[in-house]
Design a protein around this motif. Structure first.
Motif, short mmCIF file in Angstrom:
data_model
loop_
_atom_site.label_atom_id
_atom_site.label_comp_id
_atom_site.label_asym_id
_atom_site.label_seq_id
_atom_site.Cartn_x
_atom_site.Cartn_y
_atom_site.Cartn_z
N GLN A 277 -1.37 5.89 -4.19
CA GLN A 277 -2.08 5.48 -5.40
C GLN A 277 -1.44 6.12 -6.62
OE1 GLN A 277 -6.32 6.36 -5.70
NE2 GLN A 277 -6.62 4.56 -6.99
N GLN B 238 -2.17 -8.24 6.14
CA GLN B 238 -2.27 -6.93 5.52
C GLN B 238 -3.52 -6.80 4.66
OE1 GLN B 238 0.81 -5.85 2.69
NE2 GLN B 238 1.00 -3.87 3.70
N ALA C 105 -11.69 10.43 -3.92
CA ALA C 105 -11.24 9.34 -3.06
C ALA C 105 -12.20 8.16 -3.17
CB ALA C 105 -11.17 9.83 -1.61
N PRO C 106 -11.73 6.97 -2.85
CA PRO C 106 -12.62 5.79 -2.83
C PRO C 106 -13.74 5.97 -1.81
CG PRO C 106 -10.32 5.12 -2.76
CD PRO C 106 -10.34 6.59 -2.54
N TYR D 223 -2.10 5.40 2.20
CA TYR D 223 -2.01 4.67 0.94
C TYR D 223 -1.28 5.53 -0.09
CZ TYR D 223 -5.70 1.42 2.51
OH TYR D 223 -6.45 0.48 3.17
N PHE E 186 -12.99 -1.13 -6.79
CA PHE E 186 -11.87 -1.88 -6.19
C PHE E 186 -12.41 -2.82 -5.12
CE2 PHE E 186 -8.30 0.21 -8.04
CZ PHE E 186 -8.66 1.53 -8.23
N LEU F 286 -3.22 8.96 -0.07
CA LEU F 286 -4.54 8.94 0.57
C LEU F 286 -4.40 8.55 2.03
CD1 LEU F 286 -6.39 6.96 -2.23
CD2 LEU F 286 -6.87 9.33 -1.62
N ARG G 161 -2.04 15.18 -3.95
CA ARG G 161 -1.41 14.82 -5.23
C ARG G 161 0.02 15.36 -5.24
NH1 ARG G 161 -3.16 12.93 -9.93
NH2 ARG G 161 -5.33 13.20 -9.29
N PHE H 163 -12.10 7.72 3.53
CA PHE H 163 -10.92 8.31 2.90
C PHE H 163 -10.99 9.84 2.89
CE2 PHE H 163 -8.46 4.89 1.01
CZ PHE H 163 -9.33 3.82 1.14
N GLY H 164 -9.82 10.44 3.04
CA GLY H 164 -9.69 11.86 2.83
C GLY H 164 -9.56 12.16 1.35
N PRO H 165 -9.49 13.47 0.98
CA PRO H 165 -9.44 13.85 -0.43
C PRO H 165 -8.12 13.54 -1.10
CG PRO H 165 -9.22 15.77 0.97
CD PRO H 165 -9.51 14.62 1.87
N GLN I 182 -1.76 -9.13 -4.19
CA GLN I 182 -2.81 -8.21 -4.59
C GLN I 182 -3.91 -8.99 -5.28
OE1 GLN I 182 -1.86 -5.41 -7.75
NE2 GLN I 182 -3.32 -3.92 -6.94
N LEU J 234 -1.28 0.03 0.38
CA LEU J 234 -1.13 0.37 1.79
C LEU J 234 0.35 0.59 2.12
CD1 LEU J 234 -2.50 0.66 4.59
CD2 LEU J 234 -2.04 -1.78 4.93
N GLN K 44 -3.72 2.74 -10.96
CA GLN K 44 -3.58 1.57 -10.11
C GLN K 44 -4.46 1.69 -8.86
OE1 GLN K 44 0.53 0.71 -9.21
NE2 GLN K 44 1.22 1.16 -11.29
N GLY K 45 -4.60 0.57 -8.17
CA GLY K 45 -5.31 0.59 -6.90
C GLY K 45 -4.44 1.15 -5.79
N PRO K 46 -5.05 1.64 -4.72
CA PRO K 46 -4.26 2.15 -3.60
C PRO K 46 -3.38 1.04 -3.00
CG PRO K 46 -6.57 2.81 -3.40
CD PRO K 46 -6.50 1.78 -4.49
N PHE L 280 -5.76 -3.73 -1.73
CA PHE L 280 -6.74 -3.37 -2.74
C PHE L 280 -6.45 -4.14 -4.02
CE2 PHE L 280 -9.75 -0.23 -1.43
CZ PHE L 280 -9.17 0.42 -0.37
N GLY L 281 -7.52 -4.43 -4.77
CA GLY L 281 -7.39 -5.18 -6.01
C GLY L 281 -6.91 -4.32 -7.16
#
Lengths: 115, 110
Positions: A37, B97, B41-42, A35, B87, A91, A111, A106-108, B2, A45, A41-43, B100-101
């Motif tokens: 990000q 697909q 992270a989420p 992902y 999210f 991510l 950045r 999820f991983g860390p 989205q 894909l 904003q949201g991640p 995420f929101g």
């Protein structure tokens, strides 16, 4: 149980340079996601692998981004050449199977700052 | 494509309740909910599947209206630890697909 590992955690590069990110998913997880990000904003894909095959890469900017999953385990995401708008957190996530039924771990994140 | 979340942001006092909504323009097979704290992270909260099955944390409740392509997350008796950005994630089933929101920022104050 070890979580999703990513490296590096931080990377600063200049535009037009290349960069690569590495992800090691949770052992036994068939599905791996990358992902992007952007701050606030949201991640989004970029690519989804099922074992070592690509399930979805429709939002991957293929002129500059590439990804592979080696032997259905580790994965690398590469950007070449980088642009300023690529600055974001990248991510990696994994899940036991497809997202319809399975939570993602999820991983860390890495950045990336492009100057 | 989205999913759109509402509200965009909410501030609560400890002990108050909140509802976060997620709306998709496409038919859904499942809806996920994640919480992301600043710089982290989420983290998974819940999956709601078409047909009524749910998987997730016991203290979290949510609903999924398949016909309206909407889901709501219910946070009751909020605690300071609930602060973060929530999210939803939507999945249209095999071959579709995952999205995420737009996110909802939740701040719980003492």
């Amino acid at each position: 149980e070890a979580g999703v590992a990513q490296s590096p955690r931080y990377k600063i590069i200049e535009k037009r340079q290349s960069v690569a990110f590495w992800c090691n998913p949770i052992s036994g997880h068939a599905t791996l996601y990358w992902y992007q990000q952007i701050l606030g904003q949201g991640p989004k894909l970029l690519i989804q692998f099922q074992n070592n095959g690509v399930v979805d890469d429709s939002q991957l900017p293929k002129d500059r981004f590439s990804a592979e999953r080696l032997k259905g385990v580790d994965s690398t995401l590469k950007i070449q050449p980088a642009k300023l708008e690529d600055s974001a957190v990248y991510l990696c996530a994994s899940s036991p199977g497809l997202p319809s039924y399975n939570e993602q771990f999820f991983g860390p994140g890495t950045r990336l700052t492009v100057l | 494509q989205q999913p759109v979340q509402s509200p965009q942001a909410v501030i609560l006092r400890e002990g108050e309740d909140a509802v976060i909504n997620c709306s998709s323009s496409k038919a859904l097979y499942s809806v996920h909910w994640y919480r992301q704290k600043h710089g982290e992270a989420p983290v998974f909260l819940m999956i709601l599947l078409k047909g009524g099955e749910q998987k997730g944390h016991e203290k979290i409740s949510a609903s999924f209206n398949e016909k309206k392509q909407q889901s709501s997350l219910y946070l009751t008796a909020s605690q300071l630890s609930y602060s973060g950005t929530y999210f939803c994630g939507t999945d249209g089933g095999t071959g579709n697909q995952f999205y995420f929101g737009t996110g909802t920022s939740l701040t719980v104050i003492p």
